[in-house]
Design a protein around this motif. Structure first.
Motif, PDB file in Angstrom:
ATOM      1  N   GLU B  27      -3.203  -6.167   1.816  1.00 43.48           N
ATOM      2  CA  GLU B  27      -3.377  -5.037   2.726  1.00 43.48           C
ATOM      3  C   GLU B  27      -4.340  -3.977   2.192  1.00 43.48           C
ATOM      4  OE1 GLU B  27      -1.969  -4.894   5.820  1.00 43.48           O
ATOM      5  OE2 GLU B  27      -1.427  -6.966   5.349  1.00 43.48           O
ATOM      6  N   ASN B  28      -4.857  -4.176   0.999  1.00 42.56           N
ATOM      7  CA  ASN B  28      -5.781  -3.202   0.399  1.00 42.56           C
ATOM      8  C   ASN B  28      -5.123  -1.830   0.214  1.00 42.56           C
ATOM      9  OD1 ASN B  28      -8.357  -2.792  -0.726  1.00 42.56           O
ATOM     10  ND2 ASN B  28      -9.045  -1.693   1.100  1.00 42.56           N
ATOM     11  N   HIS B  29      -3.795  -1.831  -0.026  1.00 40.75           N
ATOM     12  CA  HIS B  29      -3.099  -0.569  -0.296  1.00 40.75           C
ATOM     13  C   HIS B  29      -3.435  -0.075  -1.686  1.00 40.75           C
ATOM     14  CE1 HIS B  29       0.276  -1.147   2.915  1.00 40.75           C
ATOM     15  NE2 HIS B  29      -0.919  -0.971   3.435  1.00 40.75           N
ATOM     16  N   ARG B  30      -3.612   1.234  -1.784  1.00 45.45           N
ATOM     17  CA  ARG B  30      -4.005   1.820  -3.060  1.00 45.45           C
ATOM     18  C   ARG B  30      -2.841   1.846  -4.058  1.00 45.45           C
ATOM     19  NH1 ARG B  30      -5.397   8.134  -3.956  1.00 45.45           N
ATOM     20  NH2 ARG B  30      -5.729   8.057  -6.205  1.00 45.45           N
ATOM     21  N   TYR B  31      -1.630   2.161  -3.551  1.00 42.23           N
ATOM     22  CA  TYR B  31      -0.503   2.326  -4.449  1.00 42.23           C
ATOM     23  C   TYR B  31       0.329   1.037  -4.510  1.00 42.23           C
ATOM     24  CZ  TYR B  31      -0.899   7.355  -5.214  1.00 42.23           C
ATOM     25  OH  TYR B  31      -1.318   8.595  -5.617  1.00 42.23           O
ATOM     26  N   MET B  32       0.749   0.710  -5.720  1.00 42.43           N
ATOM     27  CA  MET B  32       1.670  -0.412  -5.918  1.00 42.43           C
ATOM     28  C   MET B  32       2.750   0.020  -6.898  1.00 42.43           C
ATOM     29  SD  MET B  32      -0.915  -3.697  -5.941  1.00 42.43           S
ATOM     30  CE  MET B  32       0.363  -4.920  -5.604  1.00 42.43           C
ATOM     31  N   TYR B  33       3.953  -0.544  -6.724  1.00 48.29           N
ATOM     32  CA  TYR B  33       5.120  -0.112  -7.489  1.00 48.29           C
ATOM     33  C   TYR B  33       5.930  -1.330  -7.939  1.00 48.29           C
ATOM     34  CZ  TYR B  33       4.186   3.707  -4.130  1.00 48.29           C
ATOM     35  OH  TYR B  33       3.594   4.654  -3.332  1.00 48.29           O
ATOM     36  N   TRP B  34       6.562  -1.179  -9.079  1.00 50.56           N
ATOM     37  CA  TRP B  34       7.575  -2.145  -9.502  1.00 50.56           C
ATOM     38  C   TRP B  34       8.917  -1.428  -9.636  1.00 50.56           C
ATOM     39  CZ3 TRP B  34       7.655  -7.186  -9.395  1.00 50.56           C
ATOM     40  CH2 TRP B  34       6.466  -7.915  -9.519  1.00 50.56           C
ATOM     41  N   TYR B  35       9.943  -2.017  -8.995  1.00 49.93           N
ATOM     42  CA  TYR B  35      11.306  -1.514  -9.059  1.00 49.93           C
ATOM     43  C   TYR B  35      12.207  -2.608  -9.620  1.00 49.93           C
ATOM     44  CZ  TYR B  35      10.324   2.408  -5.924  1.00 49.93           C
ATOM     45  OH  TYR B  35       9.839   3.564  -5.372  1.00 49.93           O
ATOM     46  N   ARG B  36      13.339  -2.177 -10.158  1.00 51.08           N
ATOM     47  CA  ARG B  36      14.396  -3.111 -10.448  1.00 51.08           C
ATOM     48  C   ARG B  36      15.643  -2.661  -9.695  1.00 51.08           C
ATOM     49  NH1 ARG B  36      16.297  -3.278 -16.605  1.00 51.08           N
ATOM     50  NH2 ARG B  36      18.134  -4.198 -15.606  1.00 51.08           N
TER      51      ARG B  36
END
Lengths: 111, 112
Positions: B27-36
Motif C-alpha cells: 500500500e506504500n504506507h509510510r508508517y509500519m509497526y510491530w506489536y506483540r
C-alpha cells in the motif's frame, strides 16, 4: 502514562441481543479505532472514528472526544460477532506518545 | 484492507537462536509497526518505522531489533530468542502517525 479502559471485560449474550461496549481514555482522544479480533486471531478494522458517529450495518460507533470516551454498539448479535473487541488511539509517535490499546472486551454470542 | 503479508505465519524455534519475522505491504504506507500480543497484556508496541531506514523503539523493545531498507518491507529480528518472546506478533501499517492503522494476520512464535 495514558490509560485506556474498556468495559465490560467480558460479555455473554444470546443471539439477537444488543450490546454496548465502552472505551474510556485518561487523556485526549486523537485518532480512535475499533477492532474486532475474531476467534482465528485476525484483527479486523471496524471503525476509524476520531469524533462523531458512524454506522456500518448492525454496528455503529460514537466518539465524544471532549469527554474522552467512545462507544461501540452491536445490534441483533450473531454468533460470528464473537471475539475480542479492542479500541485504540493512534497518537503522534514520539518517545512519549504511542498507539494505545485497551485490553479488550471479550464477547461471546450464544446460539 | 491494506495488503499486508506476514511471514512466516507459524514458527517454533529453540532458545538462543536468531529469528527474523517479515512484514511486507503493498500500500506504500509510510508508517509500519510491530506489536506483540500476550494474554493479560493486550497489544504492545515493539518498534515502529516512519520511513526507509527511520525506526524507533516502542514500549517493549528490549531483545528486538528492526530494519527497513525498502518502503514495503519491515523486518523484526530476535537476536537470541528467549522463552519470554513466545507470543503472537502483529505487523501494522498506516499512511502516517495520525491515520487509520491496518494489521497483518499475525505470526505465532514459540520459543522452546
Amino acid at each position: 502514562g495514558i490509560q485506556v479502559e474498556q468495559s465490560p471485560p467480558d460479555l455473554i449474550l444470546q443471539e439477537g441481543a444488543n450490546s454496548t461496549l465502552r472505551c474510556n481514555f485518561s487523556d485526549s482522544v486523537n485518532n480512535l479505532q475499533w477492532f474486532h479480533q475474531n476467534p482465528w486471531g485476525q484483527l479486523i478494522n471496524l471503525f476509524y472514528i476520531p469524533s462523531g458517529t458512524k454506522q456500518n450495518g448492525r454496528l455503529s460507533a460514537t466518539t465524544v472526544a471532549t469527554e474522552r470516551y467512545s462507544l461501540l454498539y452491536i445490534s441483533s448479535s450473531q454468533t460470528t460477532d464473537s471475539g475480542v473487541y479492542f479500541c485504540a488511539d493512534l497518537k503522534a509517535l514520539n518517545r512519549d506518545d504511542k498507539i494505545i490499546f485497551g485490553k479488550g472486551t471479550r464477547l461471546h454470542i450464544l446460539p | 484492507d491494506a495488503g499486508i503479508t506476514q511471514s512466516p505465519r507459524h514458527k517454533v524455534t529453540e532458545t538462543g537462536t536468531p529469528v527474523t519475522l517479515r512484514c511486507h505491504q503493498t500500500e506504500n504506507h509510510r508508517y509500519m509497526y510491530w506489536y506483540r500480543q500476550d494474554p493479560g497484556h493486550g497489544l504492545r508496541l515493539i518498534h515502529y518505522s516512519y520511513g526507509v531506514k527511520d525506526t524507533d523503539k516502542g514500549e517493549v523493545s528490549d531483545g528486538y531489533s528492526v530494519s527497513r531498507s525498502k518502503t514495503e518491507d519491515f523486518l523484526l529480528t530476535l537476536e537470541s530468542a528467549t522463552s519470554s518472546q513466545t507470543s503472537v506478533y502483529f505487523c501494522a501499517t498506516s499512511v502516517d502517525s495520525r491515520t487509520e492503522a491496518f494489521f497483518g494476520q499475525g505470526t505465532r512464535l514459540t520459543v522452546v
